[in-house]
Design an enzyme around this catalytic site. Structure first.
Site, PDB file in Angstrom:
ATOM      1  N   ARG A 181      -7.431   6.769   2.460  1.00 57.92           N
ATOM      2  CA  ARG A 181      -8.407   7.127   3.662  1.00 57.92           C
ATOM      3  C   ARG A 181      -8.417   8.416   4.779  1.00 57.92           C
ATOM      4  NH1 ARG A 181      -9.323   4.901  -0.135  1.00 57.92           N
ATOM      5  NH2 ARG A 181      -9.105   2.544  -0.509  1.00 57.92           N
ATOM      6  N   SER A 229     -15.150  -2.213   2.333  1.00 59.80           N
ATOM      7  CA  SER A 229     -13.925  -3.268   3.700  1.00 59.80           C
ATOM      8  C   SER A 229     -14.375  -2.532   5.474  1.00 59.80           C
ATOM      9  CB  SER A 229     -12.518  -2.458   3.165  1.00 59.80           C
ATOM     10  OG  SER A 229     -12.420  -3.179   2.008  1.00 59.80           O
ATOM     11  N   GLU A 300     -12.232   1.773   9.337  1.00 61.54           N
ATOM     12  CA  GLU A 300     -12.598   2.878   8.029  1.00 61.54           C
ATOM     13  C   GLU A 300     -13.487   3.311   8.017  1.00 61.54           C
ATOM     14  OE1 GLU A 300     -10.969   1.163   4.127  1.00 61.54           O
ATOM     15  OE2 GLU A 300     -12.581   2.370   3.033  1.00 61.54           O
TER      16      GLU A 300
END
Ligand SMILES: Cc1cc2nc3c(=O)[nH]c(=O)nc-3n(C[C@H](O)[C@H](O)[C@H](O)COP(=O)(O)OP(=O)(O)OC[C@H]3O[C@@H](n4cnc5c(N)ncnc54)[C@H](O)[C@@H]3O)c2cc1C
Length: 308
Positions: A181, A229, A300
């Site tokens: 990520r 998420s 995130e």
């Protein structure tokens, strides 16, 4: 700057944006809730839809010269926008060409990832099935290295065209320091214009079957508005959703926002959530998880505007 001078600048800027992008592509005080998958966020002073790469280059030069803030928004699927909105220009890329040569697929940054997945299938190219169902533009996906089921977009990536320091250049995957990520694009701001992927020749029936399998797995994800998420996996074997559930936080609700009982790493908007409701949950989860495991969860999702 005096208020009058500021207002004059705003007036000039509005006219410039309309001249450059076309009046129909400039929205004023546009609610960000309409442009993010969380469906939260106050008004953006300007939101512009950019149809051509050259217009983007000119727009960015002007905004940087004026030192006026801007933000590139993809599908808004990983963004938490402030209730106060954004006092700058939100830029939506509307160039979305996809083409291929043998196993190499090129996609413009504004193309939806799902369109690339379908394009690959239609041309019997395999390697992108894992991305079925991820809401993203190519630009957003490449920027934050989206991934699922042990794959990341950087696995497929060969090169990226970016706009950086006024010039369009091509960077190879190795120059982008990809990690979980994360990409270098997040540290050294650059705008993704398009990306080149390498796939493999495959069998249409097999590709379709894989895509259906992935789509079926995703059907278990929460249906309410969310940004997927919320927290990154801090280390291998640390399953954030499971830890949050074990700490009894499933269903924890603040205002209109809730930790989804279906998937505890998702915060969902039950209908009238504010950015502040979601933030309260984020802080509460971070505190609770840190107190019990010693691990500070990193988000995130990306914050847009004044979020505190
Ligand atoms: C239901 C749901 C499921 C999800 N599942 C997954 C999943 O399985 N895996 C996963 O990784 N993510 C998942 N996400 C999160 C999201 O899909 C990804 O993070 C995706 O990459 C976001 O892309 P976007 O185009 O919406 O970017 P945005 O959310 O609009 O923007 C994200 C960041 O990218 C930047 N950005 C966007 N376009 C550009 C560009 N052209 N150039 C430079 N920077 C740019 C933005 O400025 C921002 O900082 C999910 C989200 C939802 C709502």
């Amino acid at each position: 700057m005096t208020k009058a001078a500021y207002l004059l600048t705003m007036d000039l800027l509005e006219n410039y944006l309309k001249h450059l992008c076309g009046a129909e592509n400039v929205k004023i005080n546009e609610p960000l809730a309409q442009w993010t998958t969380f469906h939260v966020g106050g008004p953006a002073r300007f939101l512009v839809i950019v149809n051509h790469k050259d217009i983007l280059r000119r727009l960015i030069s002007a905004l940087e010269y004026l030192e006026f803030p801007y933000f590139i928004l993809g599908m808004g699927a990983n963004v938490l926008a402030s209730d106060l909105g954004y006092d700058g220009v939100i830029i939506k890329l509307n160039f979305k060409n996809i083409e291929h040569n043998d196993v190499f697929v090129y996609a413009d940054a504004g193309a939806k990832l799902g369109a690339v997945v379908n394009y690959a299938r239609d041309h019997k190219l395999t390697g992108f099935e894992w991305a079925t169902g991820i809401p993203a533009t190519v630009g957003g996906a490449v920027y934050m290295n989206c991934g699922a089921f042990d794959h990341s977009i950087s696995d497929n990536l060969v090169m990226v065209d970016v706009l950086q320091n006024g010039a369009i250049k091509t960077l190879t995957r190795n120059q982008l320091d990809y990690d979980y990520r994360h990409s270098r694009l997040m540290d050294e701001p650059a705008i993704v214009i398009g990306a080149y992927f390498r796939l493999n020749h495959g069998d249409l029936t097999e590709i379709t079957k894989q895509m259906q399998m992935i789509a079926a797995k995703r059907r278990h994800h929460p249906k309410e508005p969310s940004a997927g998420s919320v927290f990154k996996r801090p280390k291998d074997g640390f399953y954030v959703g499971k830890v949050i559930e074990e700490l009894g936080l499933s269903g924890y609700t603040v205002g209109g926002a809730q930790i989804s009982p279906q998937h505890c790493n998702f915060i969902v908007n039950l209908g009238n959530a504010t950015c502040n409701d979601i933030l309260q949950i984020i802080y509460y989860v971070q505190d609770t998880v840190e107190k019990h495991t010693g691990v500070l969860l990193e988000t995130e999702i990306i914050f847009l505007g004044k979020v505190e």
